[in-house]
Write a protein that holds these residues in place. Sequence first.
Motif, short mmCIF file in Angstrom:
data_model
loop_
_atom_site.label_atom_id
_atom_site.label_comp_id
_atom_site.label_asym_id
_atom_site.label_seq_id
_atom_site.Cartn_x
_atom_site.Cartn_y
_atom_site.Cartn_z
N PHE A 207 -20.97 -2.62 -13.09
CA PHE A 207 -22.14 -3.28 -13.68
C PHE A 207 -21.70 -4.05 -14.93
CE2 PHE A 207 -23.62 0.66 -11.63
CZ PHE A 207 -24.48 0.11 -10.68
N ASN A 208 -21.26 -5.29 -14.74
CA ASN A 208 -20.82 -6.08 -15.88
C ASN A 208 -22.02 -6.54 -16.71
OD1 ASN A 208 -21.93 -8.42 -14.64
ND2 ASN A 208 -20.00 -8.85 -13.59
N GLU A 209 -21.78 -7.41 -17.66
CA GLU A 209 -22.84 -7.81 -18.60
C GLU A 209 -24.00 -8.55 -17.93
OE1 GLU A 209 -20.79 -9.97 -21.62
OE2 GLU A 209 -20.36 -8.18 -22.81
N ASP A 210 -23.78 -9.00 -16.70
CA ASP A 210 -24.89 -9.65 -15.98
C ASP A 210 -25.95 -8.64 -15.55
OD1 ASP A 210 -23.81 -12.19 -16.18
OD2 ASP A 210 -22.70 -12.05 -14.31
N VAL B 119 -17.34 -11.10 -17.34
CA VAL B 119 -18.24 -12.13 -16.79
C VAL B 119 -17.62 -13.52 -16.85
CG1 VAL B 119 -20.37 -10.84 -17.20
CG2 VAL B 119 -19.43 -12.27 -19.03
N VAL B 120 -16.35 -13.60 -17.24
CA VAL B 120 -15.65 -14.89 -17.22
C VAL B 120 -15.26 -15.19 -15.77
CG1 VAL B 120 -13.65 -16.19 -18.02
CG2 VAL B 120 -14.77 -14.56 -19.55
N PRO B 121 -15.65 -16.33 -15.22
CA PRO B 121 -15.37 -16.61 -13.80
C PRO B 121 -13.88 -16.58 -13.47
CG PRO B 121 -16.95 -18.18 -14.70
CD PRO B 121 -16.40 -17.41 -15.87
N GLY B 122 -13.59 -16.18 -12.23
CA GLY B 122 -12.22 -16.24 -11.74
C GLY B 122 -11.41 -15.00 -12.02
N MET B 123 -10.12 -15.22 -12.27
CA MET B 123 -9.16 -14.14 -12.42
C MET B 123 -9.51 -13.19 -13.55
SD MET B 123 -5.13 -14.48 -13.40
CE MET B 123 -4.19 -13.03 -13.92
N THR B 124 -10.04 -13.72 -14.65
CA THR B 124 -10.32 -12.89 -15.83
C THR B 124 -11.27 -11.75 -15.50
OG1 THR B 124 -9.98 -14.78 -17.31
CG2 THR B 124 -11.18 -12.89 -18.20
N SER B 125 -12.43 -12.07 -14.95
CA SER B 125 -13.41 -11.03 -14.64
C SER B 125 -12.93 -10.12 -13.53
CB SER B 125 -14.75 -11.67 -14.27
OG SER B 125 -14.62 -12.49 -13.12
#
Length: 208
Positions: free
Chosen positions: A107-110, A49-55
């Motif tokens: 289905f990420n943590e969101d 759920v980290v924005p950008g490249m990480t997620s």
Amino acid sequence: MYQKNSKRQSMSALIGLTVPMLAFACIFIAINSYPAFSWTHNALSDLGVVPGMTSQTFNFGLFASGILGFTFSITGLFNYFNSNRVGKAGALAFAAATLALMSIGIFNEDFRPTHFIVSVLFFTILPIALWIITAGLYVKREIKLAVFTVASSIAAATPWILYYTIHYAPNVAIPEFISSMAGSIWLVVISFKMLKASTNKNQSFFQL
């Protein structure tokens, strides 16, 4: 037909070898792109759920490795057991674990509580699948591989048992990593075993 089946088994084994390499490459790239990540105070899924490249990297790695793992399970591992029903049941259970892994990437943590459910399913089904496969390997008289598989199952389950009994870490990244690594090492070993078996069959075919 014999040669075609052997070639399919070889391809499935190569897919099996690819799964952990892809998954952990994406995980470590995601960790490297997010300096705030803590092995003791985060869950691996926090990367999703980290924005950008990480997620993007993390979620893609789980989704893609889940698809490849499912393909390996139903085209390679399932057929490896031939008429061995116990082994085939284990292969299907392993396929279910890979579907759960794929779902974690979707289905990420969101997505609560779906993310929690599919995560629990993955880390629960994985050791169970290995237990069933152990029985299938025993029936197949592959005793050394059966011993290694049951050891892998224990290694996949123990981090969670200890986490919920002695609470050795404030969050779940460490048990997630250890459990996943146990399953991945087993996957590499069984894939090499399948690749070697299919290679030997091809050599025998050409020697006829």
